[in-house]
Enzyme design. Structure first.
Site, PDB file in Angstrom:
ATOM      1  CG  HIS A  77      76.374 105.767  85.675  1.00 29.97           C
ATOM      2  ND1 HIS A  77      76.555 107.040  85.195  1.00 29.97           N
ATOM      3  CD2 HIS A  77      75.122 105.861  86.236  1.00 29.97           C
ATOM      4  CE1 HIS A  77      75.431 107.826  85.564  1.00 29.97           C
ATOM      5  NE2 HIS A  77      74.440 107.296  86.132  1.00 29.97           N
ATOM      6  CD  GLU A 118      70.703 105.033  84.534  1.00 33.94           C
ATOM      7  OE1 GLU A 118      69.945 105.708  85.676  1.00 33.94           O
ATOM      8  OE2 GLU A 118      71.886 105.320  84.678  1.00 33.94           O
TER       9      GLU A 118
HETATM   10  C1  PEP Z   1      71.651 108.541  87.051  1.00 30.38           C
HETATM   11  O1  PEP Z   1      72.782 109.187  86.749  1.00 30.38           O
HETATM   12  O2  PEP Z   1      71.910 107.365  87.465  1.00 30.38           O
HETATM   13  C2  PEP Z   1      70.568 109.106  87.014  1.00 30.38           C
HETATM   14  C3  PEP Z   1      69.607 108.409  86.929  1.00 30.38           C
HETATM   15  O3  PEP Z   1      70.427 110.468  87.428  1.00 30.38           O
HETATM   16  P1  PEP Z   1      69.347 111.285  87.544  1.00 30.38           P
HETATM   17  O4  PEP Z   1      68.330 110.487  88.354  1.00 30.38           O
HETATM   18  O5  PEP Z   1      69.724 112.491  88.304  1.00 30.38           O
HETATM   19  O6  PEP Z   1      68.970 111.879  86.361  1.00 30.38           O
END
Ligand code: PEP
Length: 258
Positions: free
Chosen positions: A99, A169
């Site tokens: 992450h 992400e």
């Molecule tokens: C994350 O940190 O994996 C994430 C997707 O956070 P958010 O949905 O709050 O942007």
């Protein structure tokens, strides 16, 4: 594409929340009550390690439990670390790896690679997060994603790819510090690109089975757009997964995709 048979993964990363085990148990139970009715959604919740014990008895097939990280060694003098067997004893099936918030604390792709091997060895299901810090106009972000995957997947056998989920992400779209939301086109294109990187590392058949999910400011309003184009196989939800109402709504909406 025939969407009726497709199943989606909807994962909720609680990060360092909520502040009490009672609250954690309550939120999980509420999420489970929605998740168990879904036909096409596999829900997985990633609470902090210390709440796994609270939640383990509420786990059902449609609503699984995951750990937010893992250490690659089996046991020993590793202060503060948690092993694969430890999390397995709480019925956790999934493990989140790489992450961006852990990468920001110094986690490297080489470390993620070691953790990935351990997760697979223990027959747990890894969700490997990749994502660029910024979207430059020259396309260097593609190089970043390619390198992350290449290093994270060193020595990973082709037969294991079906068990791995890759979460795209983009760091610029995550959390309270997000500069903007990603568009559905950006998420879809990156899912295709990630599959292309896998096809270069392995082959096209392998690339066609790897699952790519999207995470970054997913909410009840935008969740459908990321999935409708057809290249993204699920969602990784941060902040909104702490509200059983909003997360439940996301699960319900995804379940309704034809
Ligand atoms: C994350 O940190 O994996 C994430 C997707 O956070 P958010 O949905 O709050 O942007």
């Amino acid at each position: 594409m025939n969407r009726t048979k497709k199943s989606f993964l909807v994962a909720g990363n609680w990060k360092m929340n909520p502040s009490s085990h009672k609250e954690a148990k309550k939120i999980f139970k509420e999420i489970k009550s929605v998740a168990q009715k879904s036909r096409t959604v596999q829900t997985v919740v990633f609470p902090p390690f210390v709440y796994l014990n609270e939640i383990t008895n509420d786990v059902i097939k449609k609503c699984s439990l995951g750990a937010q990280d893992i250490f690659w060694e089996e046991e020993g003098s590793y202060t503060g670390q948690i092993s694969a067997s430890m999390i397995k004893s709480y019925k956790a099936q999934y493990v989140l790896l790489g992450h961006s918030e852990l990468r920001a604390l110094g986690e490297t792709d080489a470390v993620i690679n070691k953790k990935l091997k351990t997760v697979l060895k223990h027959e747990l299901k890894p969700i490997v997060c990749v994502g660029e810090q910024i979207r430059d106009t020259e396309g260097w972000y593609l190089h970043t994603i390619k390198t992350q995957i290449e290093v994270c997947f060193v020595g990973i056998a082709k037969k294991s790819i079906k068990d791995i989920v890759i979460a795209y992400e983009p760091v610029w779209a995550i959390g309270k510090g997000a500069t903007r939301e990603a568009t559905k086109e950006e998420a879809g294109e990156m899912a295709i690109y990630i599959k292309r990187v896998i096809s270069t590392l392995y082959d096209t058949a392998t690339a066609s089975i790897v699952r790519v999910i999207y995470g970054g400011s997913v909410n009840t309003k935008n969740c459908m757009s990321f999935l409708e184009a057809g290249h993204v196989d699920g969602l990784l939800v941060g902040r909104e997964s702490l509200s059983s109402k909003k997360f439940g709504e996301i699960i319900g909406l995804v379940d309704g995709i034809k």
